[in-house]
Design a protein around this motif. Structure first.
Motif, short mmCIF file in Angstrom:
data_model
loop_
_atom_site.label_atom_id
_atom_site.label_comp_id
_atom_site.label_asym_id
_atom_site.label_seq_id
_atom_site.Cartn_x
_atom_site.Cartn_y
_atom_site.Cartn_z
N ARG A 216 0.85 -1.19 0.00
CA ARG A 216 0.00 0.00 0.00
C ARG A 216 0.89 1.25 0.00
O ARG A 216 1.94 1.26 0.64
CB ARG A 216 -0.92 0.01 1.23
N ARG A 217 0.44 2.29 -0.73
CA ARG A 217 1.16 3.55 -0.73
C ARG A 217 0.16 4.69 -0.89
O ARG A 217 -0.75 4.62 -1.73
CB ARG A 217 2.21 3.61 -1.84
N SER A 218 0.35 5.75 -0.10
CA SER A 218 -0.54 6.92 -0.15
C SER A 218 0.11 8.04 -0.94
O SER A 218 1.34 8.15 -1.00
CB SER A 218 -0.86 7.41 1.27
N PHE A 219 -0.75 8.90 -1.54
CA PHE A 219 -0.27 10.00 -2.38
C PHE A 219 -1.05 11.26 -2.07
O PHE A 219 -2.28 11.24 -2.01
CB PHE A 219 -0.45 9.67 -3.87
N PHE A 220 -0.34 12.34 -1.88
CA PHE A 220 -0.96 13.65 -1.76
C PHE A 220 -0.93 14.35 -3.12
O PHE A 220 -0.05 14.11 -3.93
CB PHE A 220 -0.23 14.49 -0.71
N ARG A 221 -1.91 15.23 -3.34
CA ARG A 221 -2.05 15.92 -4.63
C ARG A 221 -2.08 14.91 -5.78
O ARG A 221 -1.24 14.91 -6.69
CB ARG A 221 -0.92 16.93 -4.85
N GLY A 235 6.08 -6.69 -9.62
CA GLY A 235 6.26 -5.26 -9.40
C GLY A 235 5.20 -4.44 -10.10
O GLY A 235 4.68 -4.81 -11.16
N LEU A 236 4.86 -3.29 -9.50
CA LEU A 236 3.86 -2.38 -10.03
C LEU A 236 4.43 -0.97 -10.07
O LEU A 236 4.89 -0.45 -9.05
CB LEU A 236 2.60 -2.41 -9.16
N LEU A 237 4.40 -0.36 -11.25
CA LEU A 237 4.79 1.05 -11.40
C LEU A 237 3.54 1.90 -11.41
O LEU A 237 2.56 1.60 -12.12
CB LEU A 237 5.57 1.25 -12.70
N VAL A 238 3.55 2.97 -10.62
CA VAL A 238 2.38 3.85 -10.48
C VAL A 238 2.80 5.26 -10.88
O VAL A 238 3.64 5.88 -10.22
CB VAL A 238 1.85 3.85 -9.03
N VAL A 239 2.22 5.75 -11.98
CA VAL A 239 2.43 7.14 -12.40
C VAL A 239 1.32 7.97 -11.78
O VAL A 239 0.14 7.82 -12.13
CB VAL A 239 2.43 7.29 -13.93
N TYR A 252 0.44 21.71 -17.21
CA TYR A 252 -0.27 20.43 -17.23
C TYR A 252 -0.24 19.69 -15.89
O TYR A 252 -0.54 18.50 -15.81
CB TYR A 252 0.34 19.52 -18.31
N GLY A 253 0.14 20.36 -14.83
CA GLY A 253 0.20 19.72 -13.53
C GLY A 253 1.54 19.05 -13.32
O GLY A 253 2.52 19.31 -14.02
N GLU A 254 1.61 18.16 -12.34
CA GLU A 254 2.86 17.47 -12.03
C GLU A 254 2.61 15.97 -11.93
O GLU A 254 1.47 15.53 -11.71
CB GLU A 254 3.46 17.99 -10.72
N SER A 255 3.65 15.21 -12.09
CA SER A 255 3.53 13.75 -12.01
C SER A 255 4.75 13.17 -11.31
O SER A 255 5.85 13.72 -11.39
CB SER A 255 3.37 13.13 -13.40
N LYS A 256 4.54 12.06 -10.63
CA LYS A 256 5.59 11.34 -9.92
C LYS A 256 5.48 9.86 -10.26
O LYS A 256 4.43 9.36 -10.66
CB LYS A 256 5.45 11.51 -8.40
N LEU A 257 6.60 9.15 -10.10
CA LEU A 257 6.64 7.71 -10.38
C LEU A 257 6.99 6.95 -9.11
O LEU A 257 8.04 7.18 -8.51
CB LEU A 257 7.66 7.40 -11.48
N SER A 258 6.08 6.05 -8.72
CA SER A 258 6.31 5.20 -7.55
C SER A 258 6.40 3.74 -7.97
O SER A 258 5.89 3.35 -9.02
CB SER A 258 5.18 5.37 -6.53
N TYR A 259 7.04 2.97 -7.11
CA TYR A 259 7.26 1.54 -7.40
C TYR A 259 6.90 0.72 -6.17
O TYR A 259 7.37 1.00 -5.06
CB TYR A 259 8.72 1.32 -7.80
N LEU A 260 6.04 -0.29 -6.37
CA LEU A 260 5.63 -1.19 -5.29
C LEU A 260 5.90 -2.63 -5.71
O LEU A 260 5.69 -3.00 -6.88
CB LEU A 260 4.14 -1.04 -4.96
N THR A 261 6.35 -3.44 -4.77
CA THR A 261 6.55 -4.86 -5.03
C THR A 261 5.58 -5.69 -4.21
O THR A 261 5.14 -5.27 -3.12
CB THR A 261 7.99 -5.29 -4.69
N THR A 262 5.24 -6.85 -4.72
CA THR A 262 4.25 -7.70 -4.04
C THR A 262 4.85 -8.41 -2.82
O THR A 262 4.10 -8.89 -1.96
CB THR A 262 3.70 -8.75 -5.01
N LEU A 269 9.26 6.13 -4.05
CA LEU A 269 9.47 6.83 -5.31
C LEU A 269 10.66 6.25 -6.06
O LEU A 269 11.64 5.81 -5.45
CB LEU A 269 9.70 8.33 -5.06
N VAL A 270 10.56 6.28 -7.39
CA VAL A 270 11.69 5.92 -8.22
C VAL A 270 12.62 7.13 -8.28
O VAL A 270 12.17 8.25 -8.56
CB VAL A 270 11.23 5.53 -9.64
#
Length: 520
Positions: A216-221, A235-239, A252-262, A269-270
């Motif tokens: 589980r991972r939480s994200f603000f904004r 593995g799961l990559l979350v943009v 166009y706003g902002e974006s971040k890349l996160s990585y989660l493993t099972t 964050l990556v």
């Protein structure tokens, strides 16, 4: 391992206003593709993920299914008021969505293709990107599930008559992504609500251990997310995308890349080396590496391993797209959309760049299943002019190009990369075949060399640098100046002629006077 003949496996689907047709894939005989299946009038087409079936929708609400080995029609049925259809990964089931007249209408139907029977029906109010197809399958069709209010519902893919067999409760869920190969996990996205941050949770698909998330991972904004599973479902990559950039650096706003493993070994964050948006991300076919294009222009591209350690820097440039070769050896880095279409081809195993080229106005792009060719297409309705197809070699050299008045679709028929041998061996075999053909046709005749050069120049026309833009008044001023310069040049030439004539006359007079004196 015996290497299959790629030319017998590669096929290209091409759809224009007259319908779809199937081309034999490269290498082409005499430089032109042969037609494997003549045109059939239709409004849309879709291959199954394994390439075994092809569904074709027509304007009269008929949906036909073709066997991709022979491209013969095996099933055709009329579905009144049908708006969309989707075929399962192995070509077993077909989903259709119809316009509903009332809530009592069961407008989403699952059909079994072999028998043509309806195996499941339900009412679906509308169709969005997050809710279509309604039922998602794993790549082997061992798992089937759908998004419902506050939960993910699971079905038995072998018997839909059982209905929902179990559920995963996720309050506030807005989107989900099932891992494909294999279908062991499901990722659920819950957006921000009442001051609580958004989050992504990973649940197992097994019925007995579904109560608690494995990651589980939480994200603000966070306004929306893109979920990307790797092959192997580890593995799961979350943009993470936000509509507003607090730093005011991007409209166009902002974006971040996160990585989660099972397995819980990584959750964060990556580490990207440049500030700016995440343009594109893609896993390799093995699922052991992933590539990211990120940062403000000129963007940067980096390949990471499963522990987020950087393996290779692909440099910077006007790029927003990355396509990984199915065999994992080559990578294409490109800038499409509102970028000028620059492409750079890399050999990942050798860690070197093979070549660069351009494919302006490209809408779609993808590697061939054998990993030897890269195809780009300019299609309508995204672009109404300059529609066409380009096919490049793995090193970026242009192999084939053709234009259309209007083109709707161009794509490879899916094939498993495992059907093809090692790409290095395949390339060597093809090079030896080309050398044999060249030797048979004539060993180095001058005429052959001239024609080959002409063909090469025709296939790879020189790229002319576009002239700088000049406003109309500047063009007029330039034309007037050119006319003035021309008039001035004419006057100078006239003066030079007059001067020469005078000198000639003086010389003539001098010689005449000398002759007279000598005679005296």
């Amino acid at each position: 391992m015996e290497v299959a003949d790629p030319s017998k496996l590669l096929d290209i689907l091409v759809r224009d206003p007259e319908g779809f047709s199937i081309w034999n894939g490269p290498p082409f005989i005499n430089g032109q593709p042969s037609i494997k299946h003549d045109k059939v009038l239709c409004t849309s087409t879709k291959f199954s993920e394994d390439g075994s079936k092809l569904t074709v929708m027509r304007s009269d609400s008929f949906i036909s299914t073709y066997d991709c080995k022979s491209f013969k029609e095996i099933r055709s049925s009329q579905v009144p008021n049908v708006l969309a259809s989707s075929i399962s990964p192995c070509g077993t089931y077909l989903q259709t969505f119809q316009k509903a007249m009332s809530p009592q209408d069961k407008n989403m139907i699952v059909w079994k293709i072999d028998t043509g029977e309806s195996v499941y029906q339900m009412f679906q109010k509308n169709m969005t990107k997050a809710t279509w197809p309604s039922i998602c399958f794993s790549s082997d069709e061992a798992v089937a599930c759908r998004l419902a209010t506050n939960e993910v519902q699971f079905f038995d893919p072998t018997d839909f008559s059982k209905g929902v067999v179990h559920r995963v409760r996720v309050p506030g869920i807005a989107a989900f992504e099932l891992s494909k190969t294999p279908g062991l996990y499901v990722a659920a996205f819950v957006p921000e609500s009442k001051g609580m941050p958004a989050n992504v949770q990973i649940f197992t698909c097994a019925k007995e251990v579904q109560s608690q998330p494995v990651a589980r991972r939480s994200f603000f904004r966070c306004s929306s997310v893109q979920l990307n599973w790797n092959r192997g479902s580890t593995g799961l990559l979350v943009v993470v995308q936000s509509d507003v950039d607090k730093t005011n650096q991007s409209y166009y706003g902002e974006s971040k890349l996160s990585y989660l493993t099972t397995d819980g070994t990584h959750e964060g964050l990556v580490p990207l080396r440049k500030e700016g948006p995440v343009h594109d991300v893609q896993w390799s076919y093995t699922g052991n590496e992933f590539a990211v294009v990120y940062g403000f222009m000129p963007a940067m591209a980096t390949i990471f391993d499963k522990k987020c350690n950087p393996l290779l820097e692909l440099g910077t440039g006007p790029y927003n797209t990355i396509r990984w070769n199915p065999k994992g050896k080559f990578v294409c880095l490109a800038g499409f959309g509102n970028l000028p279409g620059d492409m750079a081809f890399w050999d990942y195993s050798e860690k070197k760049r093979l070549g660069t080229t351009k494919a302006e106005l490209s809408v779609t792009s993808e590697w061939s299943p054998d990993g030897r060719f890269f195809m780009t297409a300019t299609t309508a309705p995204r672009l109404q002019v300059d529609n066409g197809i380009k096919i490049f070699h793995h090193n970026g050299s242009l192999y084939f190009k053709t234009m259309f008045d209007k083109l709707f679709q161009a794509e490879w028929k899916p094939e498993s990369p495992d059907k093809f041998g090692d790409i290095a061996e395949t390339l060597k075999a093809l090079d030896s075949l080309k050398m044999e053909d060249t030797t048979k046709q004539g060993q180095g005749s001058k005429a052959g060399q001239v024609s080959s050069r002409a063909d090469a120049s025709a296939a790879n026309p020189p790229v002319h640098k576009p002239a700088a833009y000049r406003p109309p008044h500047a063009k007029a001023a330039a034309a007037i100046q050119a006319e003035g310069d021309e008039q001035e040049c004419i006057e100078k030439q006239e003066e030079e002629r007059k001067t020469k004539r005078k000198e000639s006359c003086r010389s003539c007079q001098w010689y005449n006077l000398t002759d007279i004196l000598l005679l005296r």
